[in-house]
Design a protein around this motif. Structure first.
Motif, PDB file in Angstrom:
ATOM      1  N   ARG A   1       0.837  -1.185   0.000  1.00  0.00           N
ATOM      2  CA  ARG A   1       0.000   0.000   0.000  1.00  0.00           C
ATOM      3  C   ARG A   1       0.885   1.253   0.000  1.00  0.00           C
ATOM      4  O   ARG A   1       2.078   1.171   0.308  1.00  0.00           O
ATOM      5  N   PRO A   2       0.319   2.422  -0.345  1.00  0.00           N
ATOM      6  CA  PRO A   2       1.127   3.644  -0.422  1.00  0.00           C
ATOM      7  C   PRO A   2       1.953   3.931   0.828  1.00  0.00           C
ATOM      8  O   PRO A   2       3.100   4.365   0.729  1.00  0.00           O
ATOM      9  N   ARG A   3       1.401   3.684   1.999  1.00  0.00           N
ATOM     10  CA  ARG A   3       2.151   3.978   3.231  1.00  0.00           C
ATOM     11  C   ARG A   3       3.298   2.981   3.433  1.00  0.00           C
ATOM     12  O   ARG A   3       4.273   3.294   4.132  1.00  0.00           O
ATOM     13  N   GLU A   4       3.185   1.787   2.839  1.00  0.00           N
ATOM     14  CA  GLU A   4       4.228   0.772   2.983  1.00  0.00           C
ATOM     15  C   GLU A   4       5.350   0.947   1.965  1.00  0.00           C
ATOM     16  O   GLU A   4       6.510   0.635   2.252  1.00  0.00           O
ATOM     17  N   ALA A   5       5.012   1.417   0.757  1.00  0.00           N
ATOM     18  CA  ALA A   5       5.999   1.593  -0.306  1.00  0.00           C
ATOM     19  C   ALA A   5       5.725   2.900  -1.035  1.00  0.00           C
ATOM     20  O   ALA A   5       5.306   2.899  -2.197  1.00  0.00           O
ATOM     21  N   PRO A   6       5.953   4.034  -0.366  1.00  0.00           N
ATOM     22  CA  PRO A   6       5.589   5.330  -0.959  1.00  0.00           C
ATOM     23  C   PRO A   6       6.327   5.637  -2.263  1.00  0.00           C
ATOM     24  O   PRO A   6       5.740   6.218  -3.176  1.00  0.00           O
ATOM     25  N   VAL A   7       7.602   5.274  -2.366  1.00  0.00           N
ATOM     26  CA  VAL A   7       8.360   5.548  -3.585  1.00  0.00           C
ATOM     27  C   VAL A   7       7.846   4.694  -4.737  1.00  0.00           C
ATOM     28  O   VAL A   7       7.647   5.185  -5.861  1.00  0.00           O
TER      29      VAL A   7
END
Length: 380
Positions: free
Chosen positions: A284-290
């Protein structure tokens, strides 16, 4: 333009090159899948570990340049395909972009993989279009086995574009990263090899049917100016039947949607692997923002450029693939040398014959790129 327009008049005489490219594609994709299964790491990560950050950054930049260009061209393709159904690109492209983004960012890997497979179904429109075009199958068979090479810039331009869109760098990167994300190990390597072979043959059979359909129709009964998808569909209609436009649109839409989903994902894998960030479609975005940020950025850029008024569709599509073909040797070199490394791969390293085929592919693509540059600058 004269060279581009004369290309189909050879009536599919360049089908032989698809046979050669198919063999090379199988070799390259098998190496990528094998490295993923044996090392458990993506290509960009292996380049960083084995060759250092500078070479990894160089390979990453070349891939990103190619991926960004192709990503733009795929959204252009989506707009062109739905434009044949009179859906304005200002509506179709943003909606398609949103759906692709939701699939990649909010979906799971299994869901995404199944949808990717479903997206290949429209490709069967191309064999149907080829049959409706009623080609001379004797000429087709002759064109498959008899090479007809020309050393002019137009021929080399399209030859490199064909290689660039077939043995494309992003697919090798995606295959390896996908194998890692699925958790495929050496025990499943034979099944993975079978998948690579069948997938490569299927993809290039479809490409051959596209060549056959256009070779049997365009420019055969007069000149046609083909600068958009609508031009191509209209040119095919008198010879391939009233359903030619529908088939052309369906095939183009399926191909464009599939690539529009895979390209941003591949770029995200490359960036994450090069700099050691978290990665994966399941993240999810918070886990893999890049990882998610790269996907979002490429989709947004592709969407914005694709809806620019008056964009030259065919010129852009072909030009991007030529850039892709020119940059291809960089990725292939690293795939070849890493897969041949006994230190890295152990007993799974390339055998002698396999290594020769891989080396020949790298040398051939590099030579084509140099030939194009040489012939172009020589003004021939």
């Amino acid at each position: 333009h004269r060279d581009l327009h004369s290309f189909p008049t050879r009536r599919s005489s360049d089908l032989w090159m698809m046979v050669v490219i198919t063999v090379s594609l199988i070799v390259v994709q098998e190496m990528a899948a094998r490295m993923g299964a044996v090392t458990g790491k993506g290509l960009a990560e292996l380049i960083r570990e084995q060759y250092g950050v500078r070479w990894s950054a160089f390979a990453t930049v070349s891939v990103l340049i190619a991926n960004l260009g192709i990503c733009i061209s795929e959204f252009v393709g989506i707009g062109a395909a739905l434009g044949l159904a009179h859906v304005p690109k200002y509506a179709s492209v943003p909606i398609a972009a949103l759906l692709v983004w939701l699939l990649l960012v909010r979906g799971s890997y299994k869901v995404a993989e199944r949808i990717f497979v479903l997206m290949t179904i429209p490709f069967f429109a191309y064999p149907i279009a080829a049959i409706l075009a009623k080609p001379n199958w004797g000429h087709v068979g002759h064109a498959i086995v008899v090479p007809q090479v020309q050393l002019n810039s137009g021929y080399l331009f399209l030859f490199i574009a064909t290689a660039g869109t077939t043995i494309t760098p992003f697919m090798q990167l995606y295959v390896q990263s996908a194998v890692v994300e699925k958790g495929v190990g050496p025990a499943e390597l034979n099944a993975e090899r079978a998948e690579v072979v069948t997938g490569s043959i299927f993809a290039n059979l479809i490409a051959m049917f596209i060549i056959i359909a256009t070779g049997a129709t365009l420019f055969v009964h007069g000149d046609h100016t083909v600068s958009s998808a609508a031009d191509a569909a209209k040119a095919l209609a008198p010879f391939a039947g009233r359903y030619a436009e529908v088939l052309f649109a369906v095939g183009l839409l399926g191909a464009s949607l599939l690539a529009a989903a895979i390209l941003p994902t591949t770029a995200a894998y490359v960036i994450a692997e090069t700099f050691g960030f978290e990665k994966g479609i399941k993240r999810r975005p918070r886990e893999a923002p890049v990882f998610v940020g790269v996907i979002t950025a490429l989709i947004a850029i592709g969407t914005i450029v694709a809806i620019i008024p008056g964009i030259p569709v065919i010129t852009l599509l072909v030009g991007v693939q030529v850039v892709n073909g020119v940059l291809l040797p960089i990725t292939l070199f690293f795939v070849w040398r890493l897969a041949a490394s006994r230190k890295l791969m152990g007993d799974y390293a390339n055998g002698r014959i396999f290594n020769i085929l891989a080396g020949a592919t790298v040398i051939a693509t590099s030579t084509l790129s140099l030939l194009l540059l040489g012939v172009t600058f020589a003004g021939r």
